[in-house]
Structure formats: structure tokens, C-alpha cells
Design a protein around this motif. Structure first.
Motif, PDB file in Angstrom:
ATOM      1  N   LYS A 231      -6.263  -1.683   9.876  1.00  0.00           N
ATOM      2  CA  LYS A 231      -7.459  -1.839  10.714  1.00  0.00           C
ATOM      3  C   LYS A 231      -8.720  -1.702   9.875  1.00  0.00           C
ATOM      4  CE  LYS A 231      -9.720  -0.105  14.894  1.00  0.00           C
ATOM      5  NZ  LYS A 231      -9.649   0.881  16.022  1.00  0.00           N
ATOM      6  N   GLN A 232      -8.743  -0.694   8.992  1.00  0.00           N
ATOM      7  CA  GLN A 232      -9.910  -0.515   8.121  1.00  0.00           C
ATOM      8  C   GLN A 232     -10.115  -1.719   7.215  1.00  0.00           C
ATOM      9  OE1 GLN A 232     -10.581   3.125   5.985  1.00  0.00           O
ATOM     10  NE2 GLN A 232      -9.572   4.391   7.537  1.00  0.00           N
ATOM     11  N   LEU A 233      -9.017  -2.237   6.660  1.00  0.00           N
ATOM     12  CA  LEU A 233      -9.090  -3.388   5.770  1.00  0.00           C
ATOM     13  C   LEU A 233      -9.659  -4.605   6.501  1.00  0.00           C
ATOM     14  CD1 LEU A 233      -8.380  -4.764   3.038  1.00  0.00           C
ATOM     15  CD2 LEU A 233      -6.153  -5.314   4.054  1.00  0.00           C
ATOM     16  N   GLU A 234      -9.096  -4.915   7.658  1.00  0.00           N
ATOM     17  CA  GLU A 234      -9.542  -6.090   8.405  1.00  0.00           C
ATOM     18  C   GLU A 234     -11.011  -5.972   8.803  1.00  0.00           C
ATOM     19  OE1 GLU A 234      -8.345  -8.800  12.330  1.00  0.00           O
ATOM     20  OE2 GLU A 234      -7.128  -7.068  11.762  1.00  0.00           O
ATOM     21  N   THR A 235     -11.406  -4.802   9.286  1.00  0.00           N
ATOM     22  CA  THR A 235     -12.797  -4.604   9.694  1.00  0.00           C
ATOM     23  C   THR A 235     -13.747  -4.790   8.519  1.00  0.00           C
ATOM     24  OG1 THR A 235     -12.147  -3.084  11.457  1.00  0.00           O
ATOM     25  CG2 THR A 235     -14.433  -2.985  10.709  1.00  0.00           C
ATOM     26  N   ALA A 236     -13.398  -4.175   7.381  1.00  0.00           N
ATOM     27  CA  ALA A 236     -14.265  -4.257   6.206  1.00  0.00           C
ATOM     28  C   ALA A 236     -14.383  -5.688   5.698  1.00  0.00           C
ATOM     29  CB  ALA A 236     -13.732  -3.343   5.108  1.00  0.00           C
ATOM     30  N   VAL A 237     -13.243  -6.362   5.546  1.00  0.00           N
ATOM     31  CA  VAL A 237     -13.243  -7.709   4.967  1.00  0.00           C
ATOM     32  C   VAL A 237     -13.920  -8.703   5.899  1.00  0.00           C
ATOM     33  CG1 VAL A 237     -11.775  -9.640   4.275  1.00  0.00           C
ATOM     34  CG2 VAL A 237     -11.224  -7.327   3.515  1.00  0.00           C
TER      35      VAL A 237
ATOM     36  N   PHE B  89     -16.627  -6.940  -3.966  1.00  0.00           N
ATOM     37  CA  PHE B  89     -15.643  -5.868  -3.964  1.00  0.00           C
ATOM     38  C   PHE B  89     -16.227  -4.701  -3.168  1.00  0.00           C
ATOM     39  CE2 PHE B  89     -14.729  -8.168  -7.952  1.00  0.00           C
ATOM     40  CZ  PHE B  89     -13.394  -8.483  -7.723  1.00  0.00           C
ATOM     41  N   LEU B  90     -15.550  -4.325  -2.102  1.00  0.00           N
ATOM     42  CA  LEU B  90     -16.044  -3.294  -1.192  1.00  0.00           C
ATOM     43  C   LEU B  90     -15.477  -1.922  -1.567  1.00  0.00           C
ATOM     44  CD1 LEU B  90     -15.495  -5.428   2.032  1.00  0.00           C
ATOM     45  CD2 LEU B  90     -17.664  -5.061   0.844  1.00  0.00           C
ATOM     46  N   PRO B  91     -16.025  -0.838  -1.008  1.00  0.00           N
ATOM     47  CA  PRO B  91     -15.486   0.491  -1.300  1.00  0.00           C
ATOM     48  C   PRO B  91     -14.000   0.594  -0.968  1.00  0.00           C
ATOM     49  CG  PRO B  91     -17.612   0.663  -0.219  1.00  0.00           C
ATOM     50  CD  PRO B  91     -17.242  -0.792  -0.174  1.00  0.00           C
ATOM     51  N   ALA B  92     -13.271   1.286  -1.833  1.00  0.00           N
ATOM     52  CA  ALA B  92     -11.814   1.362  -1.703  1.00  0.00           C
ATOM     53  C   ALA B  92     -11.398   2.172  -0.481  1.00  0.00           C
ATOM     54  CB  ALA B  92     -11.214   1.974  -2.964  1.00  0.00           C
ATOM     55  N   ILE B  93     -10.304   1.733   0.131  1.00  0.00           N
ATOM     56  CA  ILE B  93      -9.635   2.507   1.177  1.00  0.00           C
ATOM     57  C   ILE B  93      -8.691   3.474   0.466  1.00  0.00           C
ATOM     58  CG2 ILE B  93      -8.036   2.390   3.134  1.00  0.00           C
ATOM     59  CD1 ILE B  93      -9.083  -0.494   3.584  1.00  0.00           C
ATOM     60  N   PRO B  94      -8.815   4.776   0.693  1.00  0.00           N
ATOM     61  CA  PRO B  94      -8.010   5.739  -0.086  1.00  0.00           C
ATOM     62  C   PRO B  94      -6.525   5.631   0.209  1.00  0.00           C
ATOM     63  CG  PRO B  94      -9.169   6.841   1.703  1.00  0.00           C
ATOM     64  CD  PRO B  94      -9.703   5.440   1.663  1.00  0.00           C
ATOM     65  N   ALA B  95      -5.722   6.072  -0.733  1.00  0.00           N
ATOM     66  CA  ALA B  95      -4.266   6.099  -0.547  1.00  0.00           C
ATOM     67  C   ALA B  95      -3.894   7.136   0.502  1.00  0.00           C
ATOM     68  CB  ALA B  95      -3.586   6.434  -1.874  1.00  0.00           C
ATOM     69  N   GLY B  96      -2.708   6.944   1.106  1.00  0.00           N
ATOM     70  CA  GLY B  96      -2.132   7.965   1.967  1.00  0.00           C
ATOM     71  C   GLY B  96      -2.420   7.843   3.446  1.00  0.00           C
ATOM     72  N   LEU B  97      -3.123   6.783   3.867  1.00  0.00           N
ATOM     73  CA  LEU B  97      -3.377   6.614   5.296  1.00  0.00           C
ATOM     74  C   LEU B  97      -2.144   6.044   5.998  1.00  0.00           C
ATOM     75  CD1 LEU B  97      -6.951   5.010   5.304  1.00  0.00           C
ATOM     76  CD2 LEU B  97      -6.345   7.437   5.491  1.00  0.00           C
ATOM     77  N   GLU B  98      -2.087   6.233   7.298  1.00  0.00           N
ATOM     78  CA  GLU B  98      -1.059   5.571   8.097  1.00  0.00           C
ATOM     79  C   GLU B  98      -1.268   4.058   8.011  1.00  0.00           C
ATOM     80  OE1 GLU B  98       1.535   6.778   9.722  1.00  0.00           O
ATOM     81  OE2 GLU B  98       1.085   8.821   9.052  1.00  0.00           O
ATOM     82  N   GLY B  99      -0.145   3.328   8.054  1.00  0.00           N
ATOM     83  CA  GLY B  99      -0.227   1.879   7.866  1.00  0.00           C
ATOM     84  C   GLY B  99      -1.163   1.183   8.825  1.00  0.00           C
TER      85      GLY B  99
ATOM     86  N   TYR C 232       0.833  -1.207   0.000  1.00  0.00           N
ATOM     87  CA  TYR C 232       0.000   0.000   0.000  1.00  0.00           C
ATOM     88  C   TYR C 232       0.866   1.255   0.000  1.00  0.00           C
ATOM     89  CZ  TYR C 232      -3.304   3.381   2.133  1.00  0.00           C
ATOM     90  OH  TYR C 232      -4.077   4.478   2.432  1.00  0.00           O
ATOM     91  N   GLN C 233       1.905   1.254   0.815  1.00  0.00           N
ATOM     92  CA  GLN C 233       2.776   2.423   0.911  1.00  0.00           C
ATOM     93  C   GLN C 233       3.715   2.529  -0.283  1.00  0.00           C
ATOM     94  OE1 GLN C 233       4.433   1.599   4.804  1.00  0.00           O
ATOM     95  NE2 GLN C 233       2.875   2.842   5.838  1.00  0.00           N
ATOM     96  N   GLU C 234       4.232   1.404  -0.770  1.00  0.00           N
ATOM     97  CA  GLU C 234       5.152   1.423  -1.906  1.00  0.00           C
ATOM     98  C   GLU C 234       4.444   1.844  -3.196  1.00  0.00           C
ATOM     99  OE1 GLU C 234       8.350   0.904  -2.240  1.00  0.00           O
ATOM    100  OE2 GLU C 234       8.929   0.192  -0.256  1.00  0.00           O
ATOM    101  N   MET C 235       3.229   1.355  -3.402  1.00  0.00           N
ATOM    102  CA  MET C 235       2.515   1.638  -4.643  1.00  0.00           C
ATOM    103  C   MET C 235       1.834   3.005  -4.626  1.00  0.00           C
ATOM    104  SD  MET C 235       0.810  -2.120  -5.386  1.00  0.00           S
ATOM    105  CE  MET C 235       0.000  -1.571  -6.889  1.00  0.00           C
ATOM    106  N   GLY C 236       1.465   3.462  -3.443  1.00  0.00           N
ATOM    107  CA  GLY C 236       0.799   4.759  -3.342  1.00  0.00           C
ATOM    108  C   GLY C 236      -0.582   4.783  -3.971  1.00  0.00           C
ATOM    109  N   THR C 237      -1.259   3.629  -3.999  1.00  0.00           N
ATOM    110  CA  THR C 237      -2.590   3.538  -4.584  1.00  0.00           C
ATOM    111  C   THR C 237      -3.615   3.213  -3.503  1.00  0.00           C
ATOM    112  OG1 THR C 237      -2.450   1.166  -5.037  1.00  0.00           O
ATOM    113  CG2 THR C 237      -1.615   2.651  -6.726  1.00  0.00           C
ATOM    114  N   ALA C 238      -4.887   3.322  -3.877  1.00  0.00           N
ATOM    115  CA  ALA C 238      -5.960   2.884  -2.995  1.00  0.00           C
ATOM    116  C   ALA C 238      -5.925   1.363  -2.863  1.00  0.00           C
ATOM    117  CB  ALA C 238      -7.303   3.342  -3.544  1.00  0.00           C
ATOM    118  N   CYS C 239      -6.640   0.863  -1.859  1.00  0.00           N
ATOM    119  CA  CYS C 239      -6.719  -0.587  -1.630  1.00  0.00           C
ATOM    120  C   CYS C 239      -8.193  -0.988  -1.558  1.00  0.00           C
ATOM    121  CB  CYS C 239      -6.009  -0.966  -0.343  1.00  0.00           C
ATOM    122  SG  CYS C 239      -6.122  -2.732   0.061  1.00  0.00           S
TER     123      CYS C 239
END
Length: 243
Positions: free
Chosen positions: A221-227, A206-216, A172-179
Motif C-alpha cells: 500500500k505504501q509503495l503504490e501510494t508513493a509511486v 527516487f523516493l524515500p525508502a520504505i523500511p524493511a520488516g513491514l507486513e506485506g 521484499y520479504q525474501e531479501m529483508g531489505t528496504a524498498c
């Protein structure tokens, strides 16, 4: 009698799937050898054929929900079954997977994985492989696509608890893209290490994207909760349909 029918339908599906894998792999091999477009076409043909075989032989309907990701983006997916890979191959425009290096030596699968642009990762060397992938995309040696990682690191049975690992944060941090979080209920119908395939409706969402640029830590946490929340809801929906 129901158990016998279940075994027979599961056996028929296995024959159809592995037979189809061999035929499709050979038919598309000349094109795939010279072009990753050929590998993508072959992989998608096998995936769509397998979805048909699931419905025909095993009584498993398949459904995709949500907006299908496009362009260069990261996907953090629940991983319960080989069906996860099949469903993603069937709908994503340019799917690539972070995969165990051992899978490269699997007949047909390994060769196509390389042509798709998948990233074989040695355990403990994930960051090095990820940075190499990013450099290749920037330099034009690899085409951008939808990069899929299973953040729990392996298949996880429905309801089993397993932590989300930090490798996806590095991506996520290396690519600089949404997840894009991806939820599934596939393990209900195609269980881990089981010969049997249980009828019903298998769903990938496929759930709504988590935007780029958040703290790891926030992103993870957002990813785990959503999935986990969405996957639990899909399992509950499948259970209600069976009642």
C-alpha cells in the motif's frame, strides 16, 4: 509542418538508438563475456548515449531526482516506457532487473541482461526464481546490487489504472531489505507502442525508502501510494511546462 518535424526527429532518434545499441554491444562484448563489470560498463555507456540521443534528436531532456540507491536494495518502479530501463541503467551502480524470460532471446539485450545478473522469470514461477537469486547472492555466485521490479507487471500508459502485484512483496520479504519507490513521467514523452517521441523534460524520481520488516499488505500500500502520487505529480508538472 510540426507533425512532419516530429516524425523526422523521432525517426532520427530510432536510427541513433538502435545503431548505438549494436555498436556498443559489439565493442563491449569481449569484456562483458568474461566480466559482469564489462556488461555494466556497456549497459551504462548505451544508456548515457541514448539519453544524449533523446536530447539531440527528439528534444527530450532527462532528469534524475532524489538520492540514487546504493548497495543491495530493492526498487519498486513505475513502468511506462523503455526509457525507465535506460534511466536506471545510466545511474544505478549495479542494476539488475526482474524480467520476462522471453527477453533473453532478444539480440544483444538478452545476452547483456544475463551478464548483469537479471532474473528471467517464467509466468507463474516468480517465487522460485526469486529464491534462487537469493541463494546465489548468499553463496557468493552473484554480486549484490539494486534489484528492480515493475510491480504492475508490464508497461502502463500514463493515467491507466492497473493493480500492483504481490511479486514485489515476495522479494521484499525474501531479501529483508528496504524498498525504494521510483516515480516517472516517461510515458508522456516516449509512449507505449508508439513510434513518436515528444519533446520535453522526462523525469525519474527516487523516493524515500520504505523500511524493511513491514507486513506485506502495508508495504504494498505504501509503495503504490508513493509511486502513483509522485508519478501523477510529475505528469502534471510536464503538462504545465507544455502550456
Amino acid at each position: 509542418m510540426k507533425t512532419i518535424i516530429l516524425w523526422l526527429r523521432s525517426a532520427l532518434f530510432q536510427v541513433l538508438m538502435y545503431g548505438g545499441m549494436a555498436v556498443v554491444g559489439i565493442v563491449f562484448a569481449p569484456w562483458a563475456l568474461f566480466s559482469n563489470k564489462g556488461a555494466i560498463a556497456g549497459a551504462r555507456a548505451f544508456a548515457n548515449y541514448t539519453r544524449w540521443a533523446l536530447a539531440f534528436a527528439a528534444g527530450i531532456k532527462t532528469e534524475i531526482r532524489g538520492e540514487i540507491p546504493q548497495g543491495e536494495i530493492l526498487l519498486g518502479s513505475k513502468h511506462e516506457s523503455f526509457m525507465d530501463i535506460i534511466m536506471q541503467l545510466s545511474v544505478l551502480p549495479r542494476p539488475k532487473f526482474v524480467m520476462k524470460r522471453e527477453l533473453l532471446y532478444t539480440p544483444i539485450v538478452g545476452q547483456y541482461a544475463l551478464r548483469l545478473g537479471c532474473i528471467p522469470v517464467d509466468r507463474g514461477k516468480g517465487r522460485q526464481a526469486i529464491r534462487k537469486m537469493k541463494e546465489e547472492v548468499i553463496s557468493g555466485r552473484a554480486d549484490p546490487g539494486q534489484l528492480i521490479i515493475y510491480p504492475q507487471g508490464t508497461r502502463v500508459a500514463p493515467g491507466e489504472k492497473r493493480p500492483y502485484k504481490g511479486g514485489i512483496v515476495t522479494l521484499y520479504q525474501e531479501m529483508g531489505t528496504a524498498c525504494v519507490p521510483v516515480a516517472v513521467n516517461h510515458g508522456t514523452f516516449w509512449p507505449k507502442r508508439s513510434f513518436l517521441r515528444y519533446p520535453g523534460t522526462a523525469v525519474m524520481e527516487f523516493l524515500p525508502a520504505i523500511p524493511a520488516g513491514l507486513e506485506g499488505a502495508d508495504m504494498l500500500k505504501q509503495l503504490e501510494t508513493a509511486v502513483e502520487t509522485a508519478s501523477a505529480n510529475l505528469r502534471a508538472e510536464a503538462a504545465r511546462a507544455r502550456d
